[in-house]
Scaffold this motif. Structure first.
Motif, mmCIF file in Angstrom:
data_model
loop_
_atom_site.group_PDB
_atom_site.id
_atom_site.type_symbol
_atom_site.label_atom_id
_atom_site.label_comp_id
_atom_site.label_asym_id
_atom_site.label_seq_id
_atom_site.Cartn_x
_atom_site.Cartn_y
_atom_site.Cartn_z
ATOM 1 N N PRO A 133 0.795 -1.231 0.000
ATOM 2 C CA PRO A 133 0.000 0.000 0.000
ATOM 3 C C PRO A 133 0.830 1.284 0.000
ATOM 4 C CG PRO A 133 -0.955 -1.578 1.504
ATOM 5 C CD PRO A 133 0.353 -2.157 1.046
ATOM 6 N N LYS A 134 2.000 1.251 0.636
ATOM 7 C CA LYS A 134 2.836 2.460 0.651
ATOM 8 C C LYS A 134 3.241 2.848 -0.765
ATOM 9 C CE LYS A 134 7.076 2.061 1.866
ATOM 10 N NZ LYS A 134 8.350 1.864 2.546
ATOM 11 N N GLU A 135 3.651 1.882 -1.556
ATOM 12 C CA GLU A 135 4.053 2.159 -2.930
ATOM 13 C C GLU A 135 2.856 2.550 -3.790
ATOM 14 O OE1 GLU A 135 7.251 0.141 -0.965
ATOM 15 O OE2 GLU A 135 5.167 -0.490 -1.190
ATOM 16 N N GLY A 136 1.686 1.995 -3.499
ATOM 17 C CA GLY A 136 0.470 2.410 -4.200
ATOM 18 C C GLY A 136 0.125 3.861 -3.908
ATOM 19 N N ALA A 137 0.292 4.272 -2.645
ATOM 20 C CA ALA A 137 0.028 5.660 -2.268
ATOM 21 C C ALA A 137 1.020 6.606 -2.943
ATOM 22 C CB ALA A 137 0.097 5.808 -0.748
ATOM 23 N N VAL A 138 2.282 6.218 -2.984
ATOM 24 C CA VAL A 138 3.294 7.053 -3.643
ATOM 25 C C VAL A 138 2.975 7.184 -5.132
ATOM 26 C CG1 VAL A 138 5.735 7.188 -4.277
ATOM 27 C CG2 VAL A 138 5.093 6.588 -1.951
#
Length: 181
Positions: free
Chosen positions: A112-117
């Motif tokens: 999810p962190k990379e999706g948010a970025v």
């Protein structure tokens, strides 16, 4: 008279990679942020075109029924302008969700962190393209608020899409949690 054909049959599915080829490396998680941003743009472009067409119809219908005051800058009612902006924003949010889903579903160690970025980067790039237009526009404060709003929404929907995608992974594809305690 009839001779059997001696055709060579090739296997359709191989058992694995050739023995002389090394195993493929996993892509680092930060690569998936860029992949998510590109995927968001690829989904957003057709949605933006559809939203622009629908928005133009709404604005045209609104212009037909409203006489323009002499001192007004535009003859388009505020409700039609908000509908036009809302359609564009909905397209972006759907695209951010889809880009995040791609990252979460196929991202290997990405989550999810990379999706948010990815969602934030797509919003920031779109903001930069809009801010760089030579036409006169709103002031710097408005542009800054627009970046915060659009970037925040892109990050939130990219995060949610990545969580959805991660949940749709096969259990064997999910990376094992780190046990460094």
């Amino acid at each position: 008279m009839s001779t059997p054909d001696k055709k060579r049959r090739l296997p359709l599915v191989q058992a694995g990679p050739p023995p002389d080829e090394p195993d493929a490396e996993d892509r680092p998680p930060w690569h998936w942020s860029g992949i998510g941003a590109v995927a968001t743009f690829l989904v957003w472009l057709p949605l933006a075109a559809i939203a622009a067409k629908l928005g133009a119809r709404i604005v045209d219908r609104a212009e037909l029924g409203v006489p323009a005051p002499a001192d007004a800058k535009t003859a388009v009612p505020l409700s039609a302008q908000l509908a036009f902006i809302g359609l564009q924003l909905a397209g972006f949010l759907i695209a951010s969700l889809a880009g995040g889903f791609l990252v979460g579903r196929f991202g290997g160690k990405a989550g999810p962190k990379e999706g948010a970025v990815g969602g934030f980067v797509a919003a920031a790039l779109a903001w930069a393209l809009a801010a760089a237009t030579p036409a006169p526009g709103p002031g710097a404060t408005t542009w800054a608020l627009l970046l915060v709003l659009l970037g925040g929404l892109g990050a939130i929907f990219g995060f949610l899409g990545a969580r959805l995608g991660y949940a749709r992974r096969h259990p064997a594809e999910k990376p094992a949690p780190d046990r460094d305690v």
